[in-house]
Write an enzyme that holds these catalytic residues in place. Structure first.
Site, PDB file in Angstrom:
ATOM      1  N   HIS A  37      -4.488  13.581  -2.691  1.00  0.00           N
ATOM      2  CA  HIS A  37      -4.327  14.051  -1.302  1.00  0.00           C
ATOM      3  C   HIS A  37      -4.944  15.442  -1.133  1.00  0.00           C
ATOM      4  O   HIS A  37      -5.599  15.725  -0.132  1.00  0.00           O
ATOM      5  CB  HIS A  37      -2.844  14.151  -0.930  1.00  0.00           C
ATOM      6  CG  HIS A  37      -2.081  12.867  -0.986  1.00  0.00           C
ATOM      7  ND1 HIS A  37      -1.133  12.604  -1.941  1.00  0.00           N
ATOM      8  CD2 HIS A  37      -2.112  11.765  -0.185  1.00  0.00           C
ATOM      9  CE1 HIS A  37      -0.596  11.412  -1.732  1.00  0.00           C
ATOM     10  NE2 HIS A  37      -1.179  10.879  -0.672  1.00  0.00           N
ATOM     11  N   GLN A  61       3.643  -0.414   8.132  1.00  0.00           N
ATOM     12  CA  GLN A  61       2.669  -0.937   7.169  1.00  0.00           C
ATOM     13  C   GLN A  61       3.321  -1.490   5.899  1.00  0.00           C
ATOM     14  O   GLN A  61       2.629  -1.882   4.973  1.00  0.00           O
ATOM     15  CB  GLN A  61       1.610   0.113   6.829  1.00  0.00           C
ATOM     16  CG  GLN A  61       2.080   1.289   6.012  1.00  0.00           C
ATOM     17  CD  GLN A  61       1.017   2.376   5.948  1.00  0.00           C
ATOM     18  OE1 GLN A  61       0.702   3.021   6.946  1.00  0.00           O
ATOM     19  NE2 GLN A  61       0.452   2.586   4.774  1.00  0.00           N
ATOM     20  N   GLN A 153      -8.786  -0.139   3.015  1.00  0.00           N
ATOM     21  CA  GLN A 153      -8.300   0.654   4.159  1.00  0.00           C
ATOM     22  C   GLN A 153      -9.428   1.516   4.730  1.00  0.00           C
ATOM     23  O   GLN A 153      -9.605   1.601   5.950  1.00  0.00           O
ATOM     24  CB  GLN A 153      -7.148   1.534   3.703  1.00  0.00           C
ATOM     25  CG  GLN A 153      -6.715   2.573   4.702  1.00  0.00           C
ATOM     26  CD  GLN A 153      -5.496   3.329   4.223  1.00  0.00           C
ATOM     27  OE1 GLN A 153      -4.384   2.807   4.290  1.00  0.00           O
ATOM     28  NE2 GLN A 153      -5.674   4.544   3.736  1.00  0.00           N
TER      29      GLN A 153
HETATM   30  P1  AMP Z   1      -1.037   7.683   1.061  1.00  0.00           P
HETATM   31  O1  AMP Z   1      -0.190   8.898   1.146  1.00  0.00           O
HETATM   32  O2  AMP Z   1      -0.875   6.920  -0.213  1.00  0.00           O
HETATM   33  O3  AMP Z   1      -0.957   6.820   2.300  1.00  0.00           O
HETATM   34  O4  AMP Z   1      -2.534   8.197   0.999  1.00  0.00           O
HETATM   35  C1  AMP Z   1      -3.048   9.071   1.970  1.00  0.00           C
HETATM   36  C2  AMP Z   1      -4.531   9.197   1.771  1.00  0.00           C
HETATM   37  O5  AMP Z   1      -4.792   9.697   0.455  1.00  0.00           O
HETATM   38  C3  AMP Z   1      -5.274   7.848   1.876  1.00  0.00           C
HETATM   39  O6  AMP Z   1      -6.504   8.056   2.575  1.00  0.00           O
HETATM   40  C4  AMP Z   1      -5.505   7.480   0.438  1.00  0.00           C
HETATM   41  O7  AMP Z   1      -6.637   6.658   0.244  1.00  0.00           O
HETATM   42  C5  AMP Z   1      -5.723   8.853  -0.185  1.00  0.00           C
HETATM   43  N1  AMP Z   1      -5.465   8.821  -1.631  1.00  0.00           N
HETATM   44  C6  AMP Z   1      -4.390   8.316  -2.265  1.00  0.00           C
HETATM   45  N2  AMP Z   1      -4.531   8.424  -3.608  1.00  0.00           N
HETATM   46  C7  AMP Z   1      -5.733   9.011  -3.820  1.00  0.00           C
HETATM   47  C8  AMP Z   1      -6.468   9.385  -4.994  1.00  0.00           C
HETATM   48  N3  AMP Z   1      -5.993   9.181  -6.221  1.00  0.00           N
HETATM   49  N4  AMP Z   1      -7.681   9.965  -4.830  1.00  0.00           N
HETATM   50  C9  AMP Z   1      -8.195  10.183  -3.582  1.00  0.00           C
HETATM   51  N5  AMP Z   1      -7.554   9.854  -2.446  1.00  0.00           N
HETATM   52  C10 AMP Z   1      -6.344   9.278  -2.561  1.00  0.00           C
END
Ligand code: AMP
Length: 283
Positions: A37, A61, A153
């Site tokens: 993040h 979701q 996504q």
């Molecule tokens: P989430 O909080 O899991 O919904 O993720 C929020 C955003 O962070 C989304 O756009 C995810 O694709 C991105 N994200 C989650 N894990 C990673 C990671 N390991 N590397 C890069 N982006 C990530």
């Protein structure tokens, strides 16, 4: 860093920023933040004057048997982390603020949401696209940053932005991994120590696929079968899918051809924890 919890206030602040000529960059998250993040927040920081991080565990979701209730949450830690990397505004609405009841409108991207994750989580993308559009209307961004970690996504959101003519530039940040290759995810905390050890097989299988392709293998079913053998050598691993697809249509590719933009995606369960990973390649 300012913390905003209501839609009205967030819209007013976004309007004021726009009126004063500031560009707005938004990073949507469900919180329990990690370096993945943070890397997206840094991208937003680089490309906009004001950075808004949204923190909302979106019930829409999650499927009825999924982990909405037990999804990890730690607001104080998220607050400190976001502040450290130069976030201007943390938008943290409640479930009631986002879904006060009476909503009859959903946003649905067709076809590319029915495969892969959509096949295993039938209502998932409708929840994602609906909340993403709501967040666009609430935070009024010029740019929004998503992660390659959730490859499908990212593709779905890019299609949505194009199809509905949102005047927003989408950035996709690379997947951030642990030193042993496991893609960072808020859900990794669910893993037992054995499952955590076994979970490194996800990235190992991706590296194996890359190696096979580098060595000249072009038949997807052979690559998938080798990945599958490696993954199932770990007793706690159960494969939901391994797919090799075209990187924009998400259609399966039986044979890999030069200049194809290829996405290798997989979802594997370790005990009750479901992890996803992917790699984007051109040959
Ligand atoms: P989430 O909080 O899991 O919904 O993720 C929020 C955003 O962070 C989304 O756009 C995810 O694709 C991105 N994200 C989650 N894990 C990673 C990671 N390991 N590397 C890069 N982006 C990530």
């Amino acid at each position: 860093m300012r913390i905003i919890t209501t839609i009205l206030e967030m819209q007013k602040v976004a309007d004021d920023l726009r009126q004063s000529g500031k560009s707005i960059g938004v990073v949507p998250t469900m919180g329990y933040l990690h370096e993945g993040h943070i890397s997206l927040i840094r991208i937003a920081r680089e490309h906009s004057d004001a950075v808004i991080v949204t923190l909302f565990v979106n019930p829409m979701q999650f499927g009825p048997t999924e982990d909405y209730k037990k999804y990890p949450r730690d607001f104080e830690r998220d607050k400190k982390l976001t502040e450290t990397v130069g976030t201007d505004i943390l938008f943290v609405p409640s479930k009631e603020e986002m879904y006060p009841g009476g909503n009859l409108t959903v946003v649905d991207v067709e076809k590319i949401t029915n495969v892969l994750e959509g096949n295993f989580r039938p209502t998932h993308f409708r929840g994602v696209t609906t909340v993403v559009v709501k967040l666009f209307n609430i935070t009024k961004p010029h740019i929004v940053v998503f992660g390659q970690k959730d490859a499908q996504q990212a593709i779905v959101v890019q299609k949505l932005v194009k199809d509905l003519d949102f005047d927003i530039k989408i950035f996709i940040g690379p997947t951030v991994r642990e030193p042993d290759g496991l893609a960072m995810s808020s859900r990794n905390v669910y893993l037992s120590s054995t499952e955590r050890k076994d979970s490194t097989v996800l990235y190992q299988s991706i590296r194996l696929a890359q190696q096979l392709i580098n060595d000249g293998e072009r038949n997807s079913s052979i690559i998938i079968s080798e990945m599958s053998k490696l993954i199932t050598s770990k007793p706690s691993a159960k494969i939901d899918y391994i797919s090799i697809t075209d990187a924009s249509s998400l259609e399966d590719l039986a044979v890999l051809r030069p200049n194809d933009s290829i996405l290798i995606l997989l979802a594997v369960r370790f005990g009750t924890t479901r992890l996803i990973d992917n790699i984007l390649l051109t040959i």
